[in-house]
Design an enzyme around this catalytic site. Sequence first.
Site, PDB file in Angstrom:
ATOM      1  N   HIS A   1      33.864   3.347 -36.751  1.00  0.00           N
ATOM      2  CA  HIS A   1      34.984   2.914 -37.595  1.00  0.00           C
ATOM      3  C   HIS A   1      35.311   1.446 -37.347  1.00  0.00           C
ATOM      4  O   HIS A   1      35.717   0.734 -38.263  1.00  0.00           O
ATOM      5  CB  HIS A   1      36.219   3.779 -37.324  1.00  0.00           C
ATOM      6  CG  HIS A   1      36.030   5.196 -37.767  1.00  0.00           C
ATOM      7  ND1 HIS A   1      36.436   5.659 -38.999  1.00  0.00           N
ATOM      8  CD2 HIS A   1      35.421   6.248 -37.157  1.00  0.00           C
ATOM      9  CE1 HIS A   1      36.093   6.926 -39.132  1.00  0.00           C
ATOM     10  NE2 HIS A   1      35.478   7.318 -38.016  1.00  0.00           N
TER      11      HIS A   1
ATOM     12  N   ASP B   1      41.882   2.461 -42.412  1.00  0.00           N
ATOM     13  CA  ASP B   1      40.696   3.302 -42.323  1.00  0.00           C
ATOM     14  C   ASP B   1      41.006   4.682 -42.932  1.00  0.00           C
ATOM     15  O   ASP B   1      42.160   5.121 -42.940  1.00  0.00           O
ATOM     16  CB  ASP B   1      40.372   3.439 -40.826  1.00  0.00           C
ATOM     17  CG  ASP B   1      39.106   4.185 -40.562  1.00  0.00           C
ATOM     18  OD1 ASP B   1      38.091   3.515 -40.386  1.00  0.00           O
ATOM     19  OD2 ASP B   1      39.139   5.424 -40.504  1.00  0.00           O
TER      20      ASP B   1
ATOM     21  N   THR C   1      34.601   5.067 -44.237  1.00  0.00           N
ATOM     22  CA  THR C   1      33.474   4.699 -43.382  1.00  0.00           C
ATOM     23  C   THR C   1      32.327   5.703 -43.494  1.00  0.00           C
ATOM     24  O   THR C   1      31.532   5.864 -42.575  1.00  0.00           O
ATOM     25  CB  THR C   1      33.948   4.615 -41.912  1.00  0.00           C
ATOM     26  OG1 THR C   1      34.695   5.798 -41.657  1.00  0.00           O
ATOM     27  CG2 THR C   1      34.811   3.412 -41.675  1.00  0.00           C
TER      28      THR C   1
ATOM     29  N   GLN D   1      21.990  -2.920 -32.389  1.00  0.00           N
ATOM     30  CA  GLN D   1      21.174  -2.188 -33.362  1.00  0.00           C
ATOM     31  C   GLN D   1      20.742  -3.065 -34.537  1.00  0.00           C
ATOM     32  O   GLN D   1      19.647  -2.899 -35.075  1.00  0.00           O
ATOM     33  CB  GLN D   1      21.955  -0.960 -33.849  1.00  0.00           C
ATOM     34  CG  GLN D   1      21.182  -0.092 -34.803  1.00  0.00           C
ATOM     35  CD  GLN D   1      21.750   1.297 -34.921  1.00  0.00           C
ATOM     36  OE1 GLN D   1      21.830   2.042 -33.944  1.00  0.00           O
ATOM     37  NE2 GLN D   1      22.167   1.670 -36.111  1.00  0.00           N
TER      38      GLN D   1
ATOM     39  N   HIS E   1      20.946  10.000 -36.462  1.00  0.00           N
ATOM     40  CA  HIS E   1      21.892  11.087 -36.713  1.00  0.00           C
ATOM     41  C   HIS E   1      22.574  10.939 -38.082  1.00  0.00           C
ATOM     42  O   HIS E   1      23.345  11.798 -38.475  1.00  0.00           O
ATOM     43  CB  HIS E   1      22.933  11.130 -35.599  1.00  0.00           C
ATOM     44  CG  HIS E   1      23.871   9.952 -35.603  1.00  0.00           C
ATOM     45  ND1 HIS E   1      23.441   8.659 -35.820  1.00  0.00           N
ATOM     46  CD2 HIS E   1      25.215   9.876 -35.428  1.00  0.00           C
ATOM     47  CE1 HIS E   1      24.485   7.831 -35.766  1.00  0.00           C
ATOM     48  NE2 HIS E   1      25.562   8.553 -35.529  1.00  0.00           N
TER      49      HIS E   1
ATOM     50  N   TRP F   1      27.109   6.877 -40.910  1.00  0.00           N
ATOM     51  CA  TRP F   1      26.939   6.122 -42.156  1.00  0.00           C
ATOM     52  C   TRP F   1      26.602   4.646 -41.930  1.00  0.00           C
ATOM     53  O   TRP F   1      25.871   4.036 -42.713  1.00  0.00           O
ATOM     54  CB  TRP F   1      28.160   6.276 -43.060  1.00  0.00           C
ATOM     55  CG  TRP F   1      27.850   5.738 -44.422  1.00  0.00           C
ATOM     56  CD1 TRP F   1      28.375   4.630 -45.013  1.00  0.00           C
ATOM     57  CD2 TRP F   1      26.885   6.257 -45.356  1.00  0.00           C
ATOM     58  NE1 TRP F   1      27.805   4.420 -46.248  1.00  0.00           N
ATOM     59  CE2 TRP F   1      26.879   5.415 -46.486  1.00  0.00           C
ATOM     60  CE3 TRP F   1      26.007   7.354 -45.340  1.00  0.00           C
ATOM     61  CZ2 TRP F   1      26.051   5.636 -47.587  1.00  0.00           C
ATOM     62  CZ3 TRP F   1      25.199   7.561 -46.435  1.00  0.00           C
ATOM     63  CH2 TRP F   1      25.220   6.715 -47.536  1.00  0.00           C
TER      64      TRP F   1
ATOM     65  N   SER G   1      24.744   3.483 -39.583  1.00  0.00           N
ATOM     66  CA  SER G   1      23.306   3.449 -39.302  1.00  0.00           C
ATOM     67  C   SER G   1      22.505   3.573 -40.591  1.00  0.00           C
ATOM     68  O   SER G   1      21.501   2.889 -40.786  1.00  0.00           O
ATOM     69  CB  SER G   1      22.917   4.559 -38.327  1.00  0.00           C
ATOM     70  OG  SER G   1      23.512   4.304 -37.071  1.00  0.00           O
TER      71      SER G   1
ATOM     72  N   GLU H   1      22.641   0.306 -42.365  1.00  0.00           N
ATOM     73  CA  GLU H   1      21.875  -0.731 -41.658  1.00  0.00           C
ATOM     74  C   GLU H   1      20.375  -0.545 -41.930  1.00  0.00           C
ATOM     75  O   GLU H   1      19.637  -1.514 -42.101  1.00  0.00           O
ATOM     76  CB  GLU H   1      22.201  -0.686 -40.157  1.00  0.00           C
ATOM     77  CG  GLU H   1      23.609  -1.226 -39.887  1.00  0.00           C
ATOM     78  CD  GLU H   1      24.222  -0.764 -38.566  1.00  0.00           C
ATOM     79  OE1 GLU H   1      23.500  -0.260 -37.704  1.00  0.00           O
ATOM     80  OE2 GLU H   1      25.456  -0.907 -38.423  1.00  0.00           O
TER      81      GLU H   1
HETATM   82  N1  UDP Z   1      25.558   0.795 -32.440  1.00  0.00           N
HETATM   83  C1  UDP Z   1      24.954  -0.255 -31.783  1.00  0.00           C
HETATM   84  N2  UDP Z   1      24.391  -0.016 -30.576  1.00  0.00           N
HETATM   85  C2  UDP Z   1      24.392   1.184 -29.981  1.00  0.00           C
HETATM   86  C3  UDP Z   1      24.983   2.270 -30.657  1.00  0.00           C
HETATM   87  C4  UDP Z   1      25.556   2.046 -31.893  1.00  0.00           C
HETATM   88  O1  UDP Z   1      24.925  -1.389 -32.291  1.00  0.00           O
HETATM   89  O2  UDP Z   1      23.855   1.300 -28.870  1.00  0.00           O
HETATM   90  C5  UDP Z   1      26.247   0.534 -33.713  1.00  0.00           C
HETATM   91  C6  UDP Z   1      25.415   0.891 -34.918  1.00  0.00           C
HETATM   92  O3  UDP Z   1      24.628  -0.221 -35.330  1.00  0.00           O
HETATM   93  C7  UDP Z   1      26.480   1.247 -35.937  1.00  0.00           C
HETATM   94  C8  UDP Z   1      27.611   1.823 -35.090  1.00  0.00           C
HETATM   95  O4  UDP Z   1      27.411   1.331 -33.773  1.00  0.00           O
HETATM   96  O5  UDP Z   1      26.944   0.085 -36.584  1.00  0.00           O
HETATM   97  C9  UDP Z   1      27.600   3.329 -35.046  1.00  0.00           C
HETATM   98  O6  UDP Z   1      28.058   3.824 -36.234  1.00  0.00           O
HETATM   99  P1  UDP Z   1      27.403   5.034 -36.999  1.00  0.00           P
HETATM  100  O7  UDP Z   1      28.236   5.283 -38.201  1.00  0.00           O
HETATM  101  O8  UDP Z   1      25.980   4.798 -37.248  1.00  0.00           O
HETATM  102  O9  UDP Z   1      27.485   6.249 -35.997  1.00  0.00           O
HETATM  103  P2  UDP Z   1      28.634   6.804 -35.004  1.00  0.00           P
HETATM  104  O10 UDP Z   1      28.462   6.074 -33.738  1.00  0.00           O
HETATM  105  O11 UDP Z   1      29.954   6.558 -35.652  1.00  0.00           O
HETATM  106  O12 UDP Z   1      28.315   8.229 -34.885  1.00  0.00           O
END
Ligand code: UDP
Length: 458
Positions: free
Chosen positions: A21, A118, A141, A341, A356, A359, A361, A364
């Site tokens: 978020h 949010d 999000t 990431q 997983h 959103w 990810s 990206e």
């Molecule tokens: N992320 C990152 N490095 C990590 C883990 C996550 O940069 O080691 C970032 C990823 O690029 C994304 C966010 O954290 O922007 C995670 O959001 P996402 O919606 O993918 O999954 P959530 O963590 O909320 O389940």
Amino acid sequence: MSSVMDISPHIALLTSSGMGHLTPILRLAAMLASQNCHVTLLTAQPPVSNAESEHIIAFLAAYPTINRLDFQLLPYTPPNPETADPFFVQFEAIIRSVHLLPPLLSSISPPVSAFFSDITSAAGGHQVANDLGVPNYVISTTSARFSCFVSYVPYLLASESSIPVAETSIQIPGLDPFDHSNLPPPFFIPNHLFTKTLVSNSRALSKSKGILLNTFHDFEPKTIEAVNNGKFIQDFPRFLAIGPLEPHKLEIGDHQTLPWLDKQPTRSVVYVSFGSRTAMSKDQITELRNGLEKSGQKFLWVLKTKIVDKEDSEELGELVTGSFLERTKAQGMVVKGWVNQEVILSHPAVGGFVSHCGWNSVMEAAARGIPMLAWPLLGDQRVNAEVVESAGLGIWEKSWGWLGARLVKSEKIAEKVTMLMGDENVREKARKIGEMAKNAIQVGGSSHKVLIEIIQNL
Ligand code: UDP
């Protein structure tokens, strides 16, 4: 004499809980600041994870024109503190504390012209904006498709006390039916904290001025058009697709070097990560470890064992035991802790993403045209995986089920990883999606136009 700055809107954005978020809010804040908006970031204190605290500090240092206002949350203890998810508890704490915001915001200069909240604090955001007499925009999000489901929950509940479980699918006007098995199980437990918070937020969505989404028209055209053409709910606020949200300065900066990745051939490495807050069981980690090795594919695996990073102190060797690391040092790399990431997905050596389907990810990967093997585990992720599959960004093995429902064996993992990395068809489709994503955010593209329109309206 009036300058451009004099007529720029002042947008206050309230952070929520969890990196999934925080990341889109920080990206949006940077994008608004680059369009000469005044931006105030309201940071809910204290954040749940170390990653959130560290990112907020570094972000504000990189964007000195963005104003920070700390928002100290009132203490909140959930009815079942031992089992409650700390991120959900924070959502509730924010909603219970938002009445503290109007006095904080009414004295800042220039006066606030819009309040962005949010989706997890939409109910509170509506209340704050009302008190300040400014429009409220909600930042969703998740996918447009899951946002629709969330928005429709109050209508499903109008005649029932909980979401009906009897049918195999749920029909929602203007949309493809929602398969029951893809909806998060807590939705069907009326007293679950997640559901209670969500239902009050869902009601607030229809009262907002617009719902900002980190997606783009060509990725979810049918859903976005159904909402914006009134086929979904009449007079529902517009879906404002402004994604993929662009990474902010810190994410682009190459502060984390991965020499191992630099040595790998183009598109040869599968990146494996389940986001910032999803931890698998040790047995599943073992199967994944063996599956990656058996696939013979090069891999970069980010390993996480606890929901909140503060508690994640297990050493790598305790989890990927024995001679695995030694045996696979030419084949792969395992990282524990936070990685950048954005930098990894932009690296030319990365050719696939086991994800997983959080959103952020998904977006990206879409922004870079990286094909995905969807392995959704919790919350909105199975609905997001449906979107990934139908857009053509990746493949999805539905039978793997929710987190912990079954142990996915190494042979199956190896088979799907190999399929992902060898599938020219999905690679080509993903490449095209990457092009569409780039077009959407360019000047004159669908997402760029929507963002400029929002700013002009303010
Ligand atoms: N992320 C990152 N490095 C990590 C883990 C996550 O940069 O080691 C970032 C990823 O690029 C994304 C966010 O954290 O922007 C995670 O959001 P996402 O919606 O993918 O999954 P959530 O963590 O909320 O389940």
